[in-house]
Design an enzyme around this catalytic site. Structure first.
Site, PDB file in Angstrom:
ATOM      1  N   ASP A 120      69.714   5.068  61.592  1.00 39.10           N
ATOM      2  CA  ASP A 120      69.921   6.471  62.022  1.00 39.10           C
ATOM      3  C   ASP A 120      68.816   6.757  62.706  1.00 39.10           C
ATOM      4  O   ASP A 120      67.642   6.501  62.310  1.00 39.10           O
ATOM      5  CB  ASP A 120      70.542   6.914  60.860  1.00 39.10           C
ATOM      6  CG  ASP A 120      71.897   7.460  60.742  1.00 39.10           C
ATOM      7  OD1 ASP A 120      72.592   6.961  61.723  1.00 39.10           O
ATOM      8  OD2 ASP A 120      72.480   8.057  59.951  1.00 39.10           O
ATOM      9  N   LYS A 142      72.091   9.088  66.545  1.00 39.66           N
ATOM     10  CA  LYS A 142      72.855   9.928  66.864  1.00 39.66           C
ATOM     11  C   LYS A 142      71.879  11.153  67.481  1.00 39.66           C
ATOM     12  O   LYS A 142      71.693  12.009  66.538  1.00 39.66           O
ATOM     13  CB  LYS A 142      74.082  10.458  66.112  1.00 39.66           C
ATOM     14  CG  LYS A 142      75.171   9.297  66.307  1.00 39.66           C
ATOM     15  CD  LYS A 142      76.381   9.982  65.668  1.00 39.66           C
ATOM     16  CE  LYS A 142      76.112   9.605  64.309  1.00 39.66           C
ATOM     17  NZ  LYS A 142      77.645   9.858  63.571  1.00 39.66           N
ATOM     18  N   MET A 257      70.730  21.445  59.261  1.00 40.14           N
ATOM     19  CA  MET A 257      71.185  21.559  60.817  1.00 40.14           C
ATOM     20  C   MET A 257      71.237  22.897  61.167  1.00 40.14           C
ATOM     21  O   MET A 257      72.490  23.205  61.969  1.00 40.14           O
ATOM     22  CB  MET A 257      72.682  20.920  60.916  1.00 40.14           C
ATOM     23  CG  MET A 257      72.397  19.376  60.663  1.00 40.14           C
ATOM     24  SD  MET A 257      74.094  18.442  60.791  1.00 40.14           S
ATOM     25  CE  MET A 257      74.755  18.740  59.155  1.00 40.14           C
TER      26      MET A 257
HETATM   27  N1  SAH Z   1      72.057  12.929  54.902  1.00 34.53           N
HETATM   28  C1  SAH Z   1      70.900  13.848  55.105  1.00 34.53           C
HETATM   29  C2  SAH Z   1      71.264  14.932  55.962  1.00 34.53           C
HETATM   30  C3  SAH Z   1      71.850  14.695  57.284  1.00 34.53           C
HETATM   31  S1  SAH Z   1      72.173  15.926  58.326  1.00 34.53           S
HETATM   32  C4  SAH Z   1      70.189  14.314  53.959  1.00 34.53           C
HETATM   33  O1  SAH Z   1      70.789  14.001  52.571  1.00 34.53           O
HETATM   34  O2  SAH Z   1      69.308  14.532  53.743  1.00 34.53           O
HETATM   35  C5  SAH Z   1      70.726  16.205  59.194  1.00 34.53           C
HETATM   36  C6  SAH Z   1      69.830  17.123  58.683  1.00 34.53           C
HETATM   37  O3  SAH Z   1      69.226  17.036  57.642  1.00 34.53           O
HETATM   38  C7  SAH Z   1      68.921  17.886  59.563  1.00 34.53           C
HETATM   39  O4  SAH Z   1      69.315  18.654  60.643  1.00 34.53           O
HETATM   40  C8  SAH Z   1      67.960  18.747  58.776  1.00 34.53           C
HETATM   41  O5  SAH Z   1      68.420  19.900  58.471  1.00 34.53           O
HETATM   42  C9  SAH Z   1      67.938  17.789  57.565  1.00 34.53           C
HETATM   43  N2  SAH Z   1      66.771  16.611  57.479  1.00 34.53           N
HETATM   44  C10 SAH Z   1      66.786  15.571  57.204  1.00 34.53           C
HETATM   45  N3  SAH Z   1      65.474  15.052  57.252  1.00 34.53           N
HETATM   46  C11 SAH Z   1      64.727  16.098  57.197  1.00 34.53           C
HETATM   47  C12 SAH Z   1      63.386  16.163  57.061  1.00 34.53           C
HETATM   48  N4  SAH Z   1      62.672  15.298  56.948  1.00 34.53           N
HETATM   49  N5  SAH Z   1      62.867  17.376  57.033  1.00 34.53           N
HETATM   50  C13 SAH Z   1      63.633  18.525  57.270  1.00 34.53           C
HETATM   51  N6  SAH Z   1      64.920  18.356  57.397  1.00 34.53           N
HETATM   52  C14 SAH Z   1      65.505  17.162  57.254  1.00 34.53           C
END
Ligand code: SAH
Length: 329
Positions: A120, A142, A257
């Site tokens: 991903d 995506k 997000m």
């Molecule tokens: N499954 C993921 C979330 C997917 S949705 C989880 O559990 O973390 C994607 C969102 O996750 C991004 O838009 C952001 O809000 C957050 N995100 C994921 N990785 C991040 C990171 N390293 N730093 C800040 N936000 C992050």
């Protein structure tokens, strides 16, 4: 990689999904990375869009080579995959927020056993550096408003590889079941009779705050936390979130997000009765070398963080005023 690459100009002459792993590692090691390739995978495109690598969308030329301190060449062909035997398996692995150290031991073991790894956009690509050379890496990133693979196509890909007898790992950012559509992938495998399991991951919903020194709960400040997606603004016909109720909930609010909709969300919370001086923080690229933290209040944060790019997590509540260590980068 044994040589020190920090600060050196590294030219990568391939942009495929496997090369993206090297590119991510080089960027994390502080190299000044240029990718010269007519086409690149979505992950490389994403790094280029975020200004973390330079992409020259053409074949490498002599000037590129002359300007580089080091050159990394890609593979010219994909190695053959193992011949089908029995039906394979699919393992959804939560890769954590980005720092390869935050991948679980079970996740790493699953990767070590994989024939195919389907990644991903936010999956920690540098964790793939130690894969056996014959492992196929498929990038179905995506990218928001960029190239994307529809979810049905991803589900089919997982099922097809497993049906061909392969051990498939679906590596996702954070935890597979937190806004990751992981449950849809599990359902698709089950419907196809493919054995599937889930290795949970460290979710950015908690880890991004922690990386900025912010505890999502704190005995005297928050007795709970609520995690929501901000991809739809308050009042959007498809939004099912009651922001006025969240404003009254007394819990820390964590928004994923939500970079684009931050202003609308903060307005809705203040309209719903949340005190305008409630602390708020935005943590972008959490746990990665490019991590950035912006602090403010629910009434100022949208302005303060106006130039922050995704991925970012927003934390709103008294706890966002704690852990002052990571003030605005
Ligand atoms: N499954 C993921 C979330 C997917 S949705 C989880 O559990 O973390 C994607 C969102 O996750 C991004 O838009 C952001 O809000 C957050 N995100 C994921 N990785 C991040 C990171 N390293 N730093 C800040 N936000 C992050």
């Amino acid at each position: 990689m044994d040589v020190t690459v920090s600060g050196r100009r590294v030219l990568v002459t391939s942009g495929d999904a496997r090369a993206a792993v090297e590119v991510a590692r080089l960027v994390e090691s502080g190299a000044d990375v240029t990718v010269a390739a007519p086409e690149v995978s979505a992950a490389v495109q994403d790094l280029a869009d975020r200004g973390l690598v330079h992409w020259l969308p053409r074949a490498v030329d002599l000037d590129d080579l002359a300007a580089a301190d080091l050159v990394v060449t890609g593979r010219t062909h994909e190695p053959p995959l193992p011949a089908p035997t029995v039906v394979g398996t699919v393992t959804l692995v939560g890769g954590g927020p980005g720092d390869p150290g935050l991948l679980t031991v079970a996740g790493r073991e699953a990767l070590e056993a994989a024939d195919v790894v389907v990644t991903d956009r936010l999956a920690p690509l540098s964790s793939l550096a130690t894969l056996r050379p014959e492992v196929q890496v498929v990038d179905v990133a995506k990218v928001p408003r960029g190239p994307s693979t529809p979810q049905d196509a991803i589900n089919d890909l997982l099922v097809q590889h497993a049906r061909a007898g392969r051990t498939v790992v679906r590596l996702k950012g954070g935890d597979p079941f937190v806004f990751g559509r992981g449950s849809e992938e599990v359902a698709a495998c089950e419907a196809a009779g493919v054995p599937v399991r889930v290795v949970p991951g460290v979710t950015s919903a908690v880890a991004a705050a922690a990386a900025a020194g912010i505890p999502v709960t704190h005995r005297t400040a928050a007795q709970g936390f609520t995690v929501v997606s901000g991809h739809l603004p308050p009042g959007h016909p498809d939004s099912t979130i009651d922001f006025a109720a969240l404003a009254r909930s007394g819990t820390t609010l964590v928004v994923l997000m939500g970079v684009r909709t931050l202003g609308a969300i903060c307005d809705a919370l203040v309209e719903g009765g949340l005190a305008a001086d409630t602390p708020a923080a935005v943590v972008a690229d959490a746990t990665l070398p490019s991590q950035r933290v912006v602090r403010g209040s629910v009434s100022t944060i949208a302005h303060d963080a106006a130039d922050v790019l995704p991925p970012a997590v927003v934390v709103i509540g008294a706890v966002a005023g704690l852990g002052g260590g990571g003030t605005a980068a």
